[in-house]
Design a protein around this motif. Structure first.
Motif, mmCIF file in Angstrom:
data_model
loop_
_atom_site.group_PDB
_atom_site.id
_atom_site.type_symbol
_atom_site.label_atom_id
_atom_site.label_comp_id
_atom_site.label_asym_id
_atom_site.label_seq_id
_atom_site.Cartn_x
_atom_site.Cartn_y
_atom_site.Cartn_z
ATOM 1 N N ALA A 246 1.519 -1.047 0.189
ATOM 2 C CA ALA A 246 0.136 0.047 -0.297
ATOM 3 C C ALA A 246 0.669 1.454 -0.172
ATOM 4 C CB ALA A 246 -1.021 0.298 1.118
ATOM 5 N N ILE A 247 1.798 1.367 0.983
ATOM 6 C CA ILE A 247 2.307 2.565 0.548
ATOM 7 C C ILE A 247 3.476 2.959 -0.272
ATOM 8 C CG2 ILE A 247 5.139 3.431 1.880
ATOM 9 C CD1 ILE A 247 2.206 3.387 4.232
ATOM 10 N N VAL A 248 3.860 1.648 -1.564
ATOM 11 C CA VAL A 248 4.592 1.933 -2.636
ATOM 12 C C VAL A 248 3.732 2.219 -3.719
ATOM 13 C CG1 VAL A 248 5.373 0.530 -4.745
ATOM 14 C CG2 VAL A 248 6.495 -0.346 -2.668
ATOM 15 N N ALA A 249 1.902 2.073 -3.985
ATOM 16 C CA ALA A 249 1.238 2.122 -3.863
ATOM 17 C C ALA A 249 0.859 3.631 -4.091
ATOM 18 C CB ALA A 249 0.057 1.390 -3.993
ATOM 19 N N LEU A 250 0.651 3.842 -2.719
ATOM 20 C CA LEU A 250 0.435 5.609 -2.373
ATOM 21 C C LEU A 250 1.793 6.533 -3.032
ATOM 22 C CD1 LEU A 250 0.035 6.243 0.916
ATOM 23 C CD2 LEU A 250 -1.764 6.941 -0.207
ATOM 24 N N GLN A 251 3.111 5.564 -3.341
ATOM 25 C CA GLN A 251 3.827 6.638 -3.954
ATOM 26 C C GLN A 251 3.867 6.658 -4.814
ATOM 27 O OE1 GLN A 251 7.225 4.115 -1.502
ATOM 28 N NE2 GLN A 251 7.787 6.157 -1.105
ATOM 29 N N THR A 252 3.994 5.991 -5.698
ATOM 30 C CA THR A 252 3.718 6.283 -7.230
ATOM 31 C C THR A 252 2.231 6.749 -7.868
ATOM 32 O OG1 THR A 252 2.776 3.948 -7.218
ATOM 33 C CG2 THR A 252 4.852 3.723 -7.581
ATOM 34 N N GLY A 253 1.284 6.887 -6.776
ATOM 35 C CA GLY A 253 0.161 7.783 -7.180
ATOM 36 C C GLY A 253 -1.433 6.470 -7.461
ATOM 37 N N GLU A 254 -0.597 5.339 -7.324
ATOM 38 C CA GLU A 254 -1.962 4.304 -7.772
ATOM 39 C C GLU A 254 -2.450 4.406 -6.771
ATOM 40 O OE1 GLU A 254 0.984 4.079 -10.712
ATOM 41 O OE2 GLU A 254 1.349 2.360 -8.408
ATOM 42 N N LEU A 255 -2.742 4.531 -5.483
ATOM 43 C CA LEU A 255 -3.428 4.423 -4.644
ATOM 44 C C LEU A 255 -3.126 5.864 -4.095
ATOM 45 C CD1 LEU A 255 -5.129 2.715 -2.643
ATOM 46 C CD2 LEU A 255 -2.631 2.527 -0.887
ATOM 47 N N ASP A 256 -5.227 6.749 -3.187
ATOM 48 C CA ASP A 256 -5.377 8.169 -3.317
ATOM 49 C C ASP A 256 -5.036 7.923 -1.277
ATOM 50 O OD1 ASP A 256 -5.349 9.703 -6.127
ATOM 51 O OD2 ASP A 256 -6.974 7.365 -5.828
ATOM 52 N N VAL A 257 -6.317 6.818 -0.937
ATOM 53 C CA VAL A 257 -6.083 7.311 0.110
ATOM 54 C C VAL A 257 -6.272 5.676 0.995
ATOM 55 C CG1 VAL A 257 -8.186 7.688 2.701
ATOM 56 C CG2 VAL A 257 -8.429 8.828 0.203
ATOM 57 N N TYR A 258 -5.059 5.921 2.380
ATOM 58 C CA TYR A 258 -5.035 4.109 2.873
ATOM 59 C C TYR A 258 -5.796 4.768 4.119
ATOM 60 C CZ TYR A 258 -1.974 0.364 4.184
ATOM 61 O OH TYR A 258 -1.985 -1.158 5.019
ATOM 62 N N PHE A 259 -6.656 4.139 4.392
ATOM 63 C CA PHE A 259 -7.462 3.911 5.657
ATOM 64 C C PHE A 259 -6.842 3.682 7.429
ATOM 65 C CE2 PHE A 259 -11.256 5.982 3.525
ATOM 66 C CZ PHE A 259 -11.361 6.916 4.313
ATOM 67 N N GLU A 260 -5.450 2.811 6.762
ATOM 68 C CA GLU A 260 -4.520 1.962 7.662
ATOM 69 C C GLU A 260 -3.733 2.700 8.300
ATOM 70 O OE1 GLU A 260 -3.606 -1.405 10.453
ATOM 71 O OE2 GLU A 260 -5.181 -1.812 8.862
ATOM 72 N N PRO A 261 -3.363 3.470 9.522
ATOM 73 C CA PRO A 261 -2.891 4.000 10.123
ATOM 74 C C PRO A 261 -1.413 4.076 9.618
ATOM 75 C CG PRO A 261 -4.297 3.766 11.540
ATOM 76 C CD PRO A 261 -5.119 2.675 10.419
ATOM 77 N N ILE A 262 -0.874 4.589 10.156
ATOM 78 C CA ILE A 262 0.741 4.218 9.408
ATOM 79 C C ILE A 262 1.685 4.880 10.568
ATOM 80 C CG2 ILE A 262 0.098 4.719 7.130
ATOM 81 C CD1 ILE A 262 1.880 6.755 7.100
ATOM 82 N N SER A 263 2.993 4.303 10.856
ATOM 83 C CA SER A 263 3.927 4.846 12.082
ATOM 84 C C SER A 263 4.929 4.430 11.210
ATOM 85 C CB SER A 263 3.371 4.398 12.999
ATOM 86 O OG SER A 263 3.689 3.101 12.606
ATOM 87 N N GLY A 264 6.318 4.591 12.126
ATOM 88 C CA GLY A 264 7.015 4.179 12.427
ATOM 89 C C GLY A 264 7.921 4.840 10.832
ATOM 90 N N SER A 265 8.626 3.349 10.332
ATOM 91 C CA SER A 265 9.374 3.572 8.711
ATOM 92 C C SER A 265 8.458 4.647 7.967
ATOM 93 C CB SER A 265 10.402 2.636 8.444
ATOM 94 O OG SER A 265 9.501 2.003 8.503
ATOM 95 N N SER A 266 7.282 4.125 7.709
ATOM 96 C CA SER A 266 6.552 4.035 6.770
ATOM 97 C C SER A 266 6.099 5.667 7.151
ATOM 98 C CB SER A 266 4.640 3.362 7.040
ATOM 99 O OG SER A 266 5.517 2.105 6.896
#
Length: 525
Positions: A246-266
């Protein structure tokens, strides 16, 4: 096409994580045919959203988790709504009154609200919905005082209570506690309601038009939504179990919103990316250790105290949330955003003291006693349970961990077969009644909040007093007593509250960072 690129990115990321020994599991995403980028920009393109799971059913009266809440937020409305500042606002009801004695709530419905099949929403639908949720038993703390629902006319609903309830409006503003559902749809489909796209009727801003179980859901905006047509026209909600993908997809723009809270290195990675915005807030999800209270090794208060002394909450926060949160003195301890919160320093506290903890275990004659920690097999609980195992081992117990699939775990909890566990309670009403009172009230034993089956007559009386008291300062005094009794009886050990960080494309902005509805999101000009 954008959806095809998303599928390829997720697959490649999953293979990379697995092949590189990163410990990730295979990701699941929507098939390319679930939706397509139609070539436009802004409101003309599909918005791709993800979470670790999607709903198994679109019938909303059962006990819900985050996955269901995200799905229902697109399709259903509550009787009222809640703004970004946590103020109660109109929803399906455009206005309401409360009687002087606090026993009668009168709601006046917005006449412009219609069902997704074109039928008008009536007061009979609201009455049916309240009675459905009450009878389900999954939301007992919300509906216990609800005695009768009357319908004076097709646009008016009266809710009569047995005693005043300070948190009723907060609960009625949350789709997790009360979605308004169509009586005619339930009568037509019975137990099959919500089982497929063609068996869902709702009032929300979107209609579910495609559903691939355990893969994706596609939602289309309603032209006739009573609050206005959504800015975002098409949403595809993907089930992505691999956070790295999911993080990769966010960075490449294929994913717009990620409702899983992130932390740490992400968090570090995405905060450095100008194409991503991170919305942050202190949630009402409180992580605690719970003990089975009626019998067994933890029926002795000294054993519960021993664990309280052996716990370092800062360590738990680091292990369970990579530091993304705040230590708490009690569930609900997040400041004035939590109604009824007394911001109180408990009279009894448990500072970390391993030697004292060991002495209590020895005093009870339990050195070497076996304890099974049962938990979800998903994060953060898989990791937190191993951490708890080390805590219990450090005070002389023979602790083991038994990870379980969610449904099996909840069934074991309801069967009173979980001696000790770590689990969060995700308060949605932002009220002390739900966030603390529900966890220690005998009416909510089992998977509905009181995980350890703690039953105490004095505590029940205090909880009911807190529910009925409508004066905010008087309520706070009652919750001080509840907090002190929790510290004395130790049915649970509070650890931390989760800081929620939701990443999304910089092309989007939201008017309500605490909400999951894409109706609150709009395109940045």
């Amino acid at each position: 096409m954008r959806m095809r690129k998303l599928w390829a990115t997720l697959l490649a990321a999953a293979l990379c994580v697995t092949g590189c020994g990163g410990g990730g599991t295979e990701s699941t995403a929507a098939a390319p045919s679930a939706g397509e980028d139609n070539g436009g920009g802004g409101g003309q393109r599909t918005v791709n959203v993800a979470y670790q799971a999607i709903a198994d059913s679109m019938e909303p009266s059962g006990l819900l988790g985050v996955a269901e809440t995200i799905c229902f937020a697109q399709t259903y409305d509550a009787l009222l709504s809640r703004g970004a500042d946590n103020v109660i606002e109109p929803g399906i009801a455009e206005s309401w009154e409360v009687s002087e004695d606090g026993l009668t709530y009168t709601f006046h419905l917005n006449p412009d609200v219609t069902w997704s099949d074109g039928e008008d929403v009536t007061a009979e639908d609201v009455k049916f919905s309240i009675e459905l949720f009450k009878e389900s038993g999954s939301h007992s703390w919300v509906f216990e005082e609800v005695q009768t629902v009357n319908v004076p006319d097709e646009d008016t609903v009266e809710v009569l209570l047995s005693s005043p309830k300070a948190s009723l409006l907060s609960s009625f503003s949350n789709p997790m506690h009360l979605c308004i559902v169509a009586q005619h749809a339930y009568e037509a489909w019975g137990d099959e309601y919500g089982s497929s796209v063609d068996k869902i009727v709702s009032t929300g801003p979107y209609k579910l038009v495609d559903w691939q179980p355990d893969v994706s859901m596609t939602f289309e905006a309603r032209e006739d939504y009573f609050r206005g047509k959504p800015d975002i026209q098409t949403i595809v909600l993907h089930q992505i179990t691999d956070k790295n993908a999911a993080i990769v997809a966010l960075q490449t723009g294929e994913l717009d919103v990620y409702f899983e809270p992130i932390s740490g290195s992400s968090y570090d990675t995405l905060s450095a990316d100008d194409s991503i915005v991170l919305d942050e807030y202190l949630s009402a999800r409180f992580e605690c250790i719970h003990f089975y209270y009626p019998d067994g090794i933890f029926s002795d208060v000294r054993m519960r105290q021993a664990v309280a002394y052996a716990v370092n909450p800062e360590e738990a926060l680091t292990v369970g949330a990579e530091g993304m949160g705040q230590l708490i003195r009690y569930p609900g301890d997040i400041g004035s955003v939590m109604a009824g919160n007394p911001d109180y320093e408990p009279s009894i506290q448990y500072e970390y003291d391993l030697e004292k903890a060991k002495a209590l275990v020895e005093e009870c004659g339990n050195v070497g006693a076996s304890v099974v920690i049962k938990s979800y097999n998903t994060e953060p609980y898989a990791t937190l349970s191993v951490w708890l195992q080390s805590v219990l081992s450090s005070i002389g117990l023979n602790a083991t961990v038994e990870p379980m699939e969610r449904a099996s775990f909840l069934a074991a909890c309801d069967a009173e077969d979980v001696p000790v566990l770590i689990l969060g309670w995700n308060g949605q009403a932002y009220d002390m009644d739900e966030s603390l009172g529900n966890l220690v009230y005998s009416g909510s034993v089992g998977s509905t909040g009181n995980y350890g089956f703690y039953v105490d007559e004095e505590m029940d009386q205090l909880v009911l007093q807190g529910r009925a008291e409508t004066d905010e300062e008087a309520r706070k005094e009652i919750y001080k007593q509840i907090i002190d009794k929790v510290m004395e009886d130790v049915p649970l050990v509070p650890l931390y509250v989760v800081k929620t960080v939701i990443p999304h494309s910089a092309d989007l902005a939201t008017d309500n960072i605490r909400g999951y509805s894409l109706f609150d999101y709009h395109w940045v000009e």
